[in-house]
Design a protein around this motif. Structure first.
Motif, mmCIF file in Angstrom:
data_model
loop_
_atom_site.group_PDB
_atom_site.id
_atom_site.type_symbol
_atom_site.label_atom_id
_atom_site.label_comp_id
_atom_site.label_asym_id
_atom_site.label_seq_id
_atom_site.Cartn_x
_atom_site.Cartn_y
_atom_site.Cartn_z
ATOM 1 N N MET A 298 11.011 -2.686 -5.119
ATOM 2 C CA MET A 298 10.506 -3.111 -3.821
ATOM 3 C C MET A 298 9.221 -3.916 -3.970
ATOM 4 O O MET A 298 9.030 -4.916 -3.280
ATOM 5 C CB MET A 298 10.260 -1.889 -2.935
ATOM 6 N N GLN A 299 8.353 -3.492 -4.864
ATOM 7 C CA GLN A 299 7.123 -4.255 -5.102
ATOM 8 C C GLN A 299 7.434 -5.667 -5.589
ATOM 9 O O GLN A 299 6.808 -6.643 -5.158
ATOM 10 C CB GLN A 299 6.249 -3.517 -6.119
ATOM 11 N N ASN A 300 8.400 -5.796 -6.480
ATOM 12 C CA ASN A 300 8.789 -7.109 -6.994
ATOM 13 C C ASN A 300 9.416 -7.986 -5.906
ATOM 14 O O ASN A 300 9.196 -9.203 -5.858
ATOM 15 C CB ASN A 300 9.743 -6.959 -8.163
ATOM 16 N N SER B 79 14.683 7.321 -10.466
ATOM 17 C CA SER B 79 15.286 6.414 -9.480
ATOM 18 C C SER B 79 14.269 6.012 -8.420
ATOM 19 O O SER B 79 14.218 4.844 -7.996
ATOM 20 C CB SER B 79 16.483 7.098 -8.805
ATOM 21 N N ILE B 80 13.430 7.011 -8.007
ATOM 22 C CA ILE B 80 12.377 6.681 -7.037
ATOM 23 C C ILE B 80 11.403 5.668 -7.628
ATOM 24 O O ILE B 80 11.015 4.686 -6.969
ATOM 25 C CB ILE B 80 11.638 7.968 -6.617
ATOM 26 N N ALA B 81 10.997 5.897 -8.878
ATOM 27 C CA ALA B 81 10.053 4.986 -9.528
ATOM 28 C C ALA B 81 10.644 3.592 -9.697
ATOM 29 O O ALA B 81 9.972 2.584 -9.456
ATOM 30 C CB ALA B 81 9.641 5.569 -10.881
ATOM 31 N N ASP B 82 11.918 3.516 -10.103
ATOM 32 C CA ASP B 82 12.568 2.215 -10.279
ATOM 33 C C ASP B 82 12.700 1.474 -8.948
ATOM 34 O O ASP B 82 12.454 0.253 -8.868
ATOM 35 C CB ASP B 82 13.951 2.391 -10.914
ATOM 36 N N GLU C 183 0.807 -1.218 0.000
ATOM 37 C CA GLU C 183 0.000 0.000 0.000
ATOM 38 C C GLU C 183 0.847 1.278 0.000
ATOM 39 O O GLU C 183 0.642 2.164 -0.844
ATOM 40 C CB GLU C 183 -0.967 -0.010 1.191
ATOM 41 N N PRO C 184 1.807 1.449 0.910
ATOM 42 C CA PRO C 184 2.630 2.675 0.843
ATOM 43 C C PRO C 184 3.470 2.752 -0.437
ATOM 44 O O PRO C 184 3.709 3.837 -0.969
ATOM 45 C CB PRO C 184 3.511 2.588 2.091
ATOM 46 N N LEU C 185 3.880 1.594 -0.954
ATOM 47 C CA LEU C 185 4.648 1.611 -2.207
ATOM 48 C C LEU C 185 3.764 2.057 -3.369
ATOM 49 O O LEU C 185 4.219 2.781 -4.269
ATOM 50 C CB LEU C 185 5.221 0.217 -2.492
ATOM 51 N N ARG C 186 2.516 1.597 -3.336
ATOM 52 C CA ARG C 186 1.586 2.027 -4.386
ATOM 53 C C ARG C 186 1.374 3.545 -4.333
ATOM 54 O O ARG C 186 1.271 4.217 -5.363
ATOM 55 C CB ARG C 186 0.268 1.281 -4.214
ATOM 56 N N LYS C 187 1.354 4.077 -3.128
ATOM 57 C CA LYS C 187 1.188 5.523 -2.964
ATOM 58 C C LYS C 187 2.398 6.268 -3.495
ATOM 59 O O LYS C 187 2.278 7.289 -4.190
ATOM 60 C CB LYS C 187 0.971 5.837 -1.483
ATOM 61 N N ILE C 188 3.608 5.774 -3.179
ATOM 62 C CA ILE C 188 4.840 6.406 -3.679
ATOM 63 C C ILE C 188 4.865 6.376 -5.198
ATOM 64 O O ILE C 188 5.216 7.366 -5.865
ATOM 65 C CB ILE C 188 6.077 5.688 -3.100
ATOM 66 N N SER C 189 4.502 5.222 -5.758
ATOM 67 C CA SER C 189 4.502 5.097 -7.210
ATOM 68 C C SER C 189 3.502 6.059 -7.850
ATOM 69 O O SER C 189 3.802 6.708 -8.868
ATOM 70 C CB SER C 189 4.163 3.648 -7.594
ATOM 71 N N VAL D 187 21.013 -10.411 -12.760
ATOM 72 C CA VAL D 187 20.918 -10.444 -11.296
ATOM 73 C C VAL D 187 21.949 -9.515 -10.674
ATOM 74 O O VAL D 187 21.649 -8.712 -9.779
ATOM 75 C CB VAL D 187 21.101 -11.887 -10.776
ATOM 76 N N VAL D 188 23.200 -9.592 -11.154
ATOM 77 C CA VAL D 188 24.264 -8.742 -10.623
ATOM 78 C C VAL D 188 23.954 -7.268 -10.878
ATOM 79 O O VAL D 188 24.140 -6.411 -10.000
ATOM 80 C CB VAL D 188 25.622 -9.127 -11.254
ATOM 81 N N ALA D 189 23.462 -6.950 -12.061
ATOM 82 C CA ALA D 189 23.123 -5.560 -12.390
ATOM 83 C C ALA D 189 22.031 -5.039 -11.459
ATOM 84 O O ALA D 189 22.088 -3.891 -10.992
ATOM 85 C CB ALA D 189 22.678 -5.464 -13.839
ATOM 86 N N GLN D 190 21.051 -5.904 -11.143
ATOM 87 C CA GLN D 190 19.959 -5.479 -10.259
ATOM 88 C C GLN D 190 20.467 -5.267 -8.837
ATOM 89 O O GLN D 190 20.072 -4.322 -8.152
ATOM 90 C CB GLN D 190 18.846 -6.527 -10.268
ATOM 91 N N VAL D 191 21.353 -6.143 -8.378
ATOM 92 C CA VAL D 191 21.919 -6.002 -7.035
ATOM 93 C C VAL D 191 22.740 -4.725 -6.933
ATOM 94 O O VAL D 191 22.662 -3.978 -5.942
ATOM 95 C CB VAL D 191 22.780 -7.231 -6.687
ATOM 96 N N LEU D 192 23.532 -4.431 -7.953
ATOM 97 C CA LEU D 192 24.331 -3.203 -7.949
ATOM 98 C C LEU D 192 23.428 -1.968 -7.925
ATOM 99 O O LEU D 192 23.734 -0.975 -7.269
ATOM 100 C CB LEU D 192 25.245 -3.169 -9.172
ATOM 101 N N SER D 193 22.309 -2.078 -8.609
ATOM 102 C CA SER D 193 21.368 -0.962 -8.599
ATOM 103 C C SER D 193 20.737 -0.796 -7.227
ATOM 104 O O SER D 193 20.585 0.333 -6.730
ATOM 105 C CB SER D 193 20.289 -1.197 -9.648
ATOM 106 N N ASP D 194 20.391 -1.906 -6.572
ATOM 107 C CA ASP D 194 19.796 -1.836 -5.230
ATOM 108 C C ASP D 194 20.772 -1.248 -4.222
ATOM 109 O O ASP D 194 20.364 -0.535 -3.292
ATOM 110 C CB ASP D 194 19.368 -3.231 -4.772
#
Length: 287
Positions: free
Chosen positions: A240-242, A232-235, A202-208, A268-275
């Motif tokens: 987080m939703q995923n 960056s906020i949207a990504d 719910e709070p993530l949906r609000k942020i999005s 996977v590595v690219a996503q971790v580096l982004s996180d």
């Protein structure tokens, strides 16, 4: 005393010969008992010794008892073991010859001796049974079920007992209880994961939603740097939703098998580096 005529020496000689023959017969009987040629119990009675032999049809019952997959005992009111089958001797880890003549109390924990005495008292009136911990000569302990009944054999009161090893049954019962507890814990975890994922979405949906409104209505005013921050906020919100959905799916793996997918580890590595982008910059880590 036996005498012959007027010569007492002849009488003493004959009496000695008779006594010697009786001793030889007794020694032969004892040897036969020890060697297993004659099945017998030698017990104290009325201040002396008495031999109880197993003959005829009694051998049939002995064969049955020896073939049992449970321990079988006969002991007197003092607890002196008069008979033990092979299975009981294996249970306590001693040869049969070392079990017979010892006391039944020696093979149970001292904490259970009061229970043993109660069973012996009840066995005077009916067949009784109770759980009691048996102790091997090696020190190993395990639960048993002791069933017994007091009988009168040729004027001698004895207890006939059957000892059943309960260790396997107890282990199976404990495993069943652990399985039930684990199943209940998994169900509670699944319910918690479902509720938590719903609440976190719910709070993530609000942020999005508000991020999209900012991009739609104020994109021109934010400039290039502001729009990059907004993306960056949207990504991160989508990420987080995923993650929450993946956590929920992971908690349900025990209930149903999921599909098997081929995953590109570079993604996977690219996503971790982004996180971990902010943490990497703050700690000056080189990947």
């Amino acid at each position: 005393m036996i005498t012959t005529g007027s010569n007492p020496a002849d009488g003493l000689r004959l009496e000695n010969e008779l006594l010697a023959e009786q001793v030889r017969e007794l020694q032969e009987t004892i040897r036969a008992i020890r060697d297993g040629e004659v099945d017998a119990l030698i017990v104290g009675k009325d201040g002396g010794k008495k031999i109880f032999t197993l003959q005829g049809a009694d051998h049939v019952y002995q064969e049955v008892v020896e073939g049992m997959s449970e321990g079988a005992l006969t002991f007197n009111t003092d607890g002196l073991i008069l008979y033990s089958n092979q299975f009981f001797s294996d249970m306590v880890g001693l040869p049969v010859r070392d079990v017979v003549g010892t006391f039944v109390h020696d093979y149970f924990l001292s904490s259970g001796l009061s229970d043993l005495r109660m069973l012996m008292a009840d066995a005077k009136f009916r067949r009784t049974r109770g759980e009691i911990i048996l102790r091997q000569s090696s020190g190993r302990q395990f639960p048993t079920l002791l069933s017994m009944r007091q009988l009168d054999v040729e004027g001698l009161s004895v207890f006939c007992g059957v000892v059943t090893d309960l260790s396997v049954m107890k282990e199976n019962e404990e495993a069943r209880v652990r399985t039930i507890e684990l199943t209940r814990a998994n169900q509670e975890l699944g319910q918690f994961a479902y509720v938590s994922s719903h609440d976190l979405q719910e709070p993530l949906r609000k942020i999005s939603t508000y991020s999209q409104l900012l991009e739609t209505n104020y994109s021109s005013q934010l400039g290039e740097m502001g729009n990059r921050y907004l993306r960056s906020i949207a990504d991160s919100t989508l990420r987080m939703q995923n993650l929450i959905k993946a956590l929920l799916s992971y908690s349900q793996l025990g209930e149903q098998a999921g599909p098997t997918l081929v995953v590109d580890l570079r993604d996977v590595v690219a996503q971790v580096l982004s996180d971990l982008e902010i943490t990497i910059k703050e700690t000056d880590v080189r990947i």
